[in-house]
Design a protein around this motif. Sequence first.
Motif, PDB file in Angstrom:
ATOM      1  N   GLN A 105       5.095  38.344 -13.994  1.00  0.00           N
ATOM      2  CA  GLN A 105       5.216  37.456 -12.831  1.00  0.00           C
ATOM      3  C   GLN A 105       6.064  38.137 -11.750  1.00  0.00           C
ATOM      4  O   GLN A 105       7.290  38.244 -11.911  1.00  0.00           O
ATOM      5  CB  GLN A 105       5.908  36.159 -13.295  1.00  0.00           C
ATOM      6  CG  GLN A 105       6.290  35.188 -12.226  1.00  0.00           C
ATOM      7  CD  GLN A 105       5.105  34.328 -11.832  1.00  0.00           C
ATOM      8  OE1 GLN A 105       4.446  33.735 -12.688  1.00  0.00           O
ATOM      9  NE2 GLN A 105       4.815  34.299 -10.542  1.00  0.00           N
ATOM     10  N   PRO A 106       5.432  38.623 -10.669  1.00  0.00           N
ATOM     11  CA  PRO A 106       6.271  39.173  -9.602  1.00  0.00           C
ATOM     12  C   PRO A 106       7.199  38.086  -9.060  1.00  0.00           C
ATOM     13  O   PRO A 106       6.732  36.965  -8.800  1.00  0.00           O
ATOM     14  CB  PRO A 106       5.248  39.600  -8.526  1.00  0.00           C
ATOM     15  CG  PRO A 106       3.957  39.733  -9.262  1.00  0.00           C
ATOM     16  CD  PRO A 106       4.007  38.710 -10.369  1.00  0.00           C
ATOM     17  N   ARG A 107       8.465  38.350  -8.975  1.00  0.00           N
ATOM     18  CA  ARG A 107       9.411  37.418  -8.337  1.00  0.00           C
ATOM     19  C   ARG A 107      10.656  38.210  -7.954  1.00  0.00           C
ATOM     20  O   ARG A 107      11.074  39.107  -8.691  1.00  0.00           O
ATOM     21  CB  ARG A 107       9.754  36.224  -9.235  1.00  0.00           C
ATOM     22  CG  ARG A 107      10.474  36.534 -10.498  1.00  0.00           C
ATOM     23  CD  ARG A 107      11.022  35.263 -11.131  1.00  0.00           C
ATOM     24  NE  ARG A 107      10.216  34.742 -12.214  1.00  0.00           N
ATOM     25  CZ  ARG A 107       9.894  33.460 -12.350  1.00  0.00           C
ATOM     26  NH1 ARG A 107      10.291  32.577 -11.460  1.00  0.00           N
ATOM     27  NH2 ARG A 107       9.173  33.049 -13.375  1.00  0.00           N
ATOM     28  N   PRO A 108      11.245  37.883  -6.797  1.00  0.00           N
ATOM     29  CA  PRO A 108      12.381  38.687  -6.352  1.00  0.00           C
ATOM     30  C   PRO A 108      13.623  38.510  -7.218  1.00  0.00           C
ATOM     31  O   PRO A 108      13.793  37.467  -7.851  1.00  0.00           O
ATOM     32  CB  PRO A 108      12.645  38.174  -4.925  1.00  0.00           C
ATOM     33  CG  PRO A 108      11.902  36.899  -4.801  1.00  0.00           C
ATOM     34  CD  PRO A 108      10.855  36.839  -5.860  1.00  0.00           C
ATOM     35  N   VAL A 109      14.457  39.531  -7.238  1.00  0.00           N
ATOM     36  CA  VAL A 109      15.813  39.398  -7.771  1.00  0.00           C
ATOM     37  C   VAL A 109      16.740  39.293  -6.568  1.00  0.00           C
ATOM     38  O   VAL A 109      16.683  40.126  -5.661  1.00  0.00           O
ATOM     39  CB  VAL A 109      16.211  40.607  -8.643  1.00  0.00           C
ATOM     40  CG1 VAL A 109      17.707  40.559  -8.977  1.00  0.00           C
ATOM     41  CG2 VAL A 109      15.410  40.644  -9.928  1.00  0.00           C
ATOM     42  N   ASP A 111      20.593  39.268  -5.523  1.00  0.00           N
ATOM     43  CA  ASP A 111      21.928  39.628  -5.995  1.00  0.00           C
ATOM     44  C   ASP A 111      22.911  39.186  -4.914  1.00  0.00           C
ATOM     45  O   ASP A 111      22.876  39.697  -3.790  1.00  0.00           O
ATOM     46  CB  ASP A 111      21.955  41.159  -6.166  1.00  0.00           C
ATOM     47  CG  ASP A 111      23.088  41.617  -7.043  1.00  0.00           C
ATOM     48  OD1 ASP A 111      23.838  40.763  -7.542  1.00  0.00           O
ATOM     49  OD2 ASP A 111      23.220  42.844  -7.222  1.00  0.00           O
ATOM     50  N   LEU A 112      23.777  38.211  -5.237  1.00  0.00           N
ATOM     51  CA  LEU A 112      24.635  37.592  -4.213  1.00  0.00           C
ATOM     52  C   LEU A 112      26.041  38.192  -4.203  1.00  0.00           C
ATOM     53  O   LEU A 112      26.606  38.479  -5.263  1.00  0.00           O
ATOM     54  CB  LEU A 112      24.706  36.087  -4.460  1.00  0.00           C
ATOM     55  CG  LEU A 112      23.354  35.405  -4.224  1.00  0.00           C
ATOM     56  CD1 LEU A 112      23.200  34.180  -5.092  1.00  0.00           C
ATOM     57  CD2 LEU A 112      23.177  35.054  -2.753  1.00  0.00           C
ATOM     58  N   HIS A 113      26.569  38.350  -2.983  1.00  0.00           N
ATOM     59  CA  HIS A 113      27.887  38.985  -2.833  1.00  0.00           C
ATOM     60  C   HIS A 113      28.760  38.178  -1.882  1.00  0.00           C
ATOM     61  O   HIS A 113      28.260  37.477  -1.009  1.00  0.00           O
ATOM     62  CB  HIS A 113      27.742  40.387  -2.232  1.00  0.00           C
ATOM     63  CG  HIS A 113      26.683  41.214  -2.864  1.00  0.00           C
ATOM     64  ND1 HIS A 113      26.906  41.983  -3.970  1.00  0.00           N
ATOM     65  CD2 HIS A 113      25.376  41.385  -2.543  1.00  0.00           C
ATOM     66  CE1 HIS A 113      25.788  42.598  -4.302  1.00  0.00           C
ATOM     67  NE2 HIS A 113      24.842  42.250  -3.462  1.00  0.00           N
ATOM     68  N   ALA A 114      30.082  38.379  -2.028  1.00  0.00           N
ATOM     69  CA  ALA A 114      31.039  37.694  -1.149  1.00  0.00           C
ATOM     70  C   ALA A 114      31.196  38.431   0.181  1.00  0.00           C
ATOM     71  O   ALA A 114      31.616  37.851   1.178  1.00  0.00           O
ATOM     72  CB  ALA A 114      32.387  37.581  -1.851  1.00  0.00           C
ATOM     73  N   THR A 115      30.892  39.715   0.191  1.00  0.00           N
ATOM     74  CA  THR A 115      31.143  40.513   1.400  1.00  0.00           C
ATOM     75  C   THR A 115      29.862  41.186   1.889  1.00  0.00           C
ATOM     76  O   THR A 115      28.916  41.384   1.124  1.00  0.00           O
ATOM     77  CB  THR A 115      32.169  41.619   1.105  1.00  0.00           C
ATOM     78  OG1 THR A 115      31.692  42.362  -0.024  1.00  0.00           O
ATOM     79  CG2 THR A 115      33.539  41.044   0.787  1.00  0.00           C
ATOM     80  N   ALA A 116      29.862  41.568   3.171  1.00  0.00           N
ATOM     81  CA  ALA A 116      28.710  42.262   3.754  1.00  0.00           C
ATOM     82  C   ALA A 116      28.658  43.689   3.216  1.00  0.00           C
ATOM     83  O   ALA A 116      29.654  44.200   2.689  1.00  0.00           O
ATOM     84  CB  ALA A 116      28.834  42.278   5.276  1.00  0.00           C
ATOM     85  N   GLY A 117      27.509  44.334   3.317  1.00  0.00           N
ATOM     86  CA  GLY A 117      27.386  45.717   2.849  1.00  0.00           C
ATOM     87  C   GLY A 117      26.014  46.234   3.211  1.00  0.00           C
ATOM     88  O   GLY A 117      25.190  45.496   3.764  1.00  0.00           O
ATOM     89  N   GLU A 118      25.772  47.495   2.879  1.00  0.00           N
ATOM     90  CA  GLU A 118      24.505  48.125   3.228  1.00  0.00           C
ATOM     91  C   GLU A 118      23.324  47.342   2.642  1.00  0.00           C
ATOM     92  O   GLU A 118      23.370  46.934   1.477  1.00  0.00           O
ATOM     93  CB  GLU A 118      24.507  49.542   2.666  1.00  0.00           C
ATOM     94  CG  GLU A 118      23.655  50.501   3.459  1.00  0.00           C
ATOM     95  CD  GLU A 118      23.417  51.770   2.667  1.00  0.00           C
ATOM     96  OE1 GLU A 118      24.359  52.257   2.036  1.00  0.00           O
ATOM     97  OE2 GLU A 118      22.251  52.236   2.682  1.00  0.00           O
ATOM     98  N   ALA A 119      22.307  47.131   3.436  1.00  0.00           N
ATOM     99  CA  ALA A 119      21.062  46.460   3.025  1.00  0.00           C
ATOM    100  C   ALA A 119      21.270  45.026   2.547  1.00  0.00           C
ATOM    101  O   ALA A 119      20.450  44.486   1.815  1.00  0.00           O
ATOM    102  CB  ALA A 119      20.337  47.274   1.953  1.00  0.00           C
ATOM    103  N   ARG A 120      22.391  44.407   2.940  1.00  0.00           N
ATOM    104  CA  ARG A 120      22.605  43.001   2.563  1.00  0.00           C
ATOM    105  C   ARG A 120      22.176  42.086   3.700  1.00  0.00           C
ATOM    106  O   ARG A 120      22.433  42.387   4.866  1.00  0.00           O
ATOM    107  CB  ARG A 120      24.074  42.758   2.213  1.00  0.00           C
ATOM    108  CG  ARG A 120      24.435  43.439   0.904  1.00  0.00           C
ATOM    109  CD  ARG A 120      25.851  43.178   0.483  1.00  0.00           C
ATOM    110  NE  ARG A 120      26.129  43.991  -0.699  1.00  0.00           N
ATOM    111  CZ  ARG A 120      27.299  44.092  -1.284  1.00  0.00           C
ATOM    112  NH1 ARG A 120      28.332  43.417  -0.807  1.00  0.00           N
ATOM    113  NH2 ARG A 120      27.455  44.846  -2.346  1.00  0.00           N
ATOM    114  N   THR A 142      21.580  41.030  -1.673  1.00  0.00           N
ATOM    115  CA  THR A 142      20.654  42.151  -1.779  1.00  0.00           C
ATOM    116  C   THR A 142      19.418  41.590  -2.465  1.00  0.00           C
ATOM    117  O   THR A 142      19.550  40.887  -3.471  1.00  0.00           O
ATOM    118  CB  THR A 142      21.231  43.266  -2.685  1.00  0.00           C
ATOM    119  OG1 THR A 142      22.586  43.487  -2.311  1.00  0.00           O
ATOM    120  CG2 THR A 142      20.436  44.546  -2.593  1.00  0.00           C
ATOM    121  N   VAL A 143      18.240  41.882  -1.940  1.00  0.00           N
ATOM    122  CA  VAL A 143      17.023  41.320  -2.522  1.00  0.00           C
ATOM    123  C   VAL A 143      16.101  42.454  -2.956  1.00  0.00           C
ATOM    124  O   VAL A 143      15.802  43.348  -2.165  1.00  0.00           O
ATOM    125  CB  VAL A 143      16.295  40.415  -1.502  1.00  0.00           C
ATOM    126  CG1 VAL A 143      15.058  39.785  -2.149  1.00  0.00           C
ATOM    127  CG2 VAL A 143      17.224  39.334  -0.981  1.00  0.00           C
TER     128      VAL A 143
END
Length: 388
Positions: A105-109, A111-120, A142-143
């Motif tokens: 089943q294709p479905r996104p992962v 990934d949640l963060h408290a701070t900004a960052g590359e590709a977020r 990040t997805v």
Amino acid sequence: MQRPVPDSAPGQVWAHTGQSFPAQDYDVVVLGAGRMGTACALFLRQLVPTRSLLLVEEGGLPNEDGATLLSPGVWTTLDVPESRWPEAHWTRTQLSADTWDITFQPRPVVDLHATAGEARIPSRDLTLDPEVVDVAALPWATVDTRAATYRPGAVALATAQAAIRAGADLLLNTRAHLGGDGRVVLERLTVTNTHQIVVHETHHVRAGTIVVALGAHGSHAAEHDLGTHTAHARAYRQAPRVNWPSTDASPVLRAGGVTLRPQHGGYVLVPAIHHRDPAGYVPTGGRLTGVPTGLRRETLEDLVAALDVLPVLGTEALESGRSVSDVPGAWFALPGGTPAGLPQHEQVAPGVHLLLGGPHADTLGLSTAYDLAATIAGVAERPWDRPR
Ligand code: ADP
């Protein structure tokens, strides 16, 4: 006696139904029918069909106690170094082939963060359920849009069946030990054909090549039976259910070190693996505000730490049980080579290869099993190296 290998005839299966097992020698014996052993057996039959092969498993197929059945079944490149992405994508192509019944089943992962960052990206753009995750506390994400989920136990079953169709023999209900000098000692439990008497038989089988795919028991077998030293360890992981509604469109959520994997209309909670569990460790349930639970202390600490960002864990939706046996859990291999933690194989004695899956086998397990099969077959190319 060496088992002859007729062209394209299916292999034999010995279950515990009183069939006698003729202890013949094989070119290759694969120990352990988790997803690593079954995949390696299948690829070996495809790459070198002239070599006879026996797959040995202590339990059934797949074994309820093995790592394979409890693995989350989340394919994602988020945890894998970029140098391994070609392999990971090859694995995804194999898994998504419609010949398998593995609920791919294709479905996104996410990934949640408290701070900004590359590709977020801002997590409020993702319309996540606020009762599950507090996006105000974790405003960045990040997805992995290429991610997918599937059932690893079904992969083990499908690859074992395909290996048998391709000529591999399978011996179930048999515990294997490495005897040294290319010998495998097989302790088999069987029953008489009236199913009245349980018989314990010991067989000795010789093999030019032995693949040790015993999951969390693999490195111990290599160390104990062969007297070698390995850098690998093992860890216990519990995966309690969270009865909060999910759909086929729900993403896999990662927050506060915890993964919530949508499954069967709810979620399975997958804690992080922090460290090895020492030899002799027996998982026992911890206490939550004085009440005994089936979650062990280490897992409880993870959940308490994640409560602020995953409010759903503070509700009755979490099935924490009353004793350890209420919460599904399994031992995983923790591969210690380089890079640590990723699936790998290693020659531990002449003709004896240790094959380890571990926590990232969902993404790199099939390719690592292929890599070992190709190494044994003496094939230099890998399919993921091919120019596209
Ligand atoms: P992996 O992800 O590496 O395939 P698993 O734990 O799922 O890991 O698979 C390892 C398999 O090896 C399990 O099915 C387990 O029952 C089997 N096994 C473990 N020890 C023995 C043994 N001594 N003899 C035979 N099979 C074994």
